[in-house]
Write a protein that holds these residues in place. Structure first.
Motif, PDB file in Angstrom:
ATOM      1  N   ASN A   1     -27.155  26.507   1.236  1.00  0.00           N
ATOM      2  CA  ASN A   1     -26.366  27.242   2.222  1.00  0.00           C
ATOM      3  C   ASN A   1     -26.474  28.752   1.976  1.00  0.00           C
ATOM      4  O   ASN A   1     -26.783  29.525   2.880  1.00  0.00           O
ATOM      5  N   TYR A   2     -26.236  29.165   0.726  1.00  0.00           N
ATOM      6  CA  TYR A   2     -26.236  30.596   0.396  1.00  0.00           C
ATOM      7  C   TYR A   2     -27.623  31.204   0.538  1.00  0.00           C
ATOM      8  O   TYR A   2     -27.767  32.340   0.983  1.00  0.00           O
ATOM      9  N   ALA A   3     -28.662  30.438   0.197  1.00  0.00           N
ATOM     10  CA  ALA A   3     -30.034  30.932   0.353  1.00  0.00           C
ATOM     11  C   ALA A   3     -30.366  31.165   1.827  1.00  0.00           C
ATOM     12  O   ALA A   3     -30.948  32.199   2.190  1.00  0.00           O
TER      13      ALA A   3
ATOM     14  N   LEU B   1     -30.664  39.241   5.434  1.00  0.00           N
ATOM     15  CA  LEU B   1     -31.739  40.185   5.120  1.00  0.00           C
ATOM     16  C   LEU B   1     -32.766  40.334   6.233  1.00  0.00           C
ATOM     17  O   LEU B   1     -33.371  41.403   6.374  1.00  0.00           O
ATOM     18  N   LEU B   2     -32.968  39.300   7.057  1.00  0.00           N
ATOM     19  CA  LEU B   2     -34.051  39.331   8.041  1.00  0.00           C
ATOM     20  C   LEU B   2     -33.613  39.574   9.480  1.00  0.00           C
ATOM     21  O   LEU B   2     -34.401  40.096  10.271  1.00  0.00           O
TER      22      LEU B   2
ATOM     23  N   VAL C   1     -23.547  32.567   8.522  1.00  0.00           N
ATOM     24  CA  VAL C   1     -22.713  31.484   7.982  1.00  0.00           C
ATOM     25  C   VAL C   1     -23.071  30.168   8.672  1.00  0.00           C
ATOM     26  O   VAL C   1     -23.188  29.123   8.020  1.00  0.00           O
ATOM     27  N   GLY C   2     -23.269  30.197   9.979  1.00  0.00           N
ATOM     28  CA  GLY C   2     -23.647  28.993  10.721  1.00  0.00           C
ATOM     29  C   GLY C   2     -24.993  28.441  10.266  1.00  0.00           C
ATOM     30  O   GLY C   2     -25.144  27.231  10.060  1.00  0.00           O
TER      31      GLY C   2
ATOM     32  N   GLY D   1     -27.025  23.337   4.438  1.00  0.00           N
ATOM     33  CA  GLY D   1     -26.485  22.627   3.284  1.00  0.00           C
ATOM     34  C   GLY D   1     -25.745  21.341   3.585  1.00  0.00           C
ATOM     35  O   GLY D   1     -25.407  20.585   2.669  1.00  0.00           O
ATOM     36  N   MET D   2     -25.506  21.036   4.860  1.00  0.00           N
ATOM     37  CA  MET D   2     -24.627  19.935   5.228  1.00  0.00           C
ATOM     38  C   MET D   2     -25.103  18.559   4.748  1.00  0.00           C
ATOM     39  O   MET D   2     -24.308  17.761   4.256  1.00  0.00           O
TER      40      MET D   2
END
Length: 131
Positions: free
Chosen positions: A83-85, A92-93, A105-106, A112-113
């Protein structure tokens, strides 16, 4: 199983709302995108744990709530890393604008779900064994 997946998705939506809300609050307090997201992630994990333990995996476990919470947090770190990656990559992009944190966040939540569902079902909320 379909009912569990649907309820897990509802918990995920609740988590997304908490995550984004806390992130925007942290940004308003001066935290950056990355520190703010670390705080908002823990808040979202807490919210999803509360929902999942009551509705998604209601049969429960034999763990105390305290142990269950720490097990859940640890389990969610697998999906949380993914998720964080994904979130960080989006930050960043993608072009900077007011909705960027929400979009990122979405993207992270969707990434990660699956890992989070499998770890919650098979580890954290594994049904009590019949003795």
């Amino acid at each position: 199983m379909k009912r569990e997946i649907l309820r897990f998705a509802i918990a995920g939506l609740i988590g997304l709302i908490v995550d984004a809300g806390v992130l925007y609050g942290m940004l308003a307090l001066g935290a950056g995108y990355f520190i703010g997201r670390a705080v908002s992630f823990v808040a979202a994990v807490w919210a999803t744990w509360q929902f999942n333990r009551r509705f998604t995996f209601a049969k429960g476990t034999s763990k105390s709530p305290w142990i269950e919470w720490w097990t859940y947090l640890l389990a969610m770190l697998g999906g949380g890393i993914i998720n964080y990656a994904a979130y960080s990559t989006a930050i960043l992009l993608l072009p900077k604008h007011a909705l960027l944190p929400l979009i990122a966040v979405g993207i992270g939540s969707m990434a990660g779900m699956t890992v989070n569902f499998v770890s919650a079902k098979l580890w954290v909320f594994k049904p009590r064994s019949e003795s």
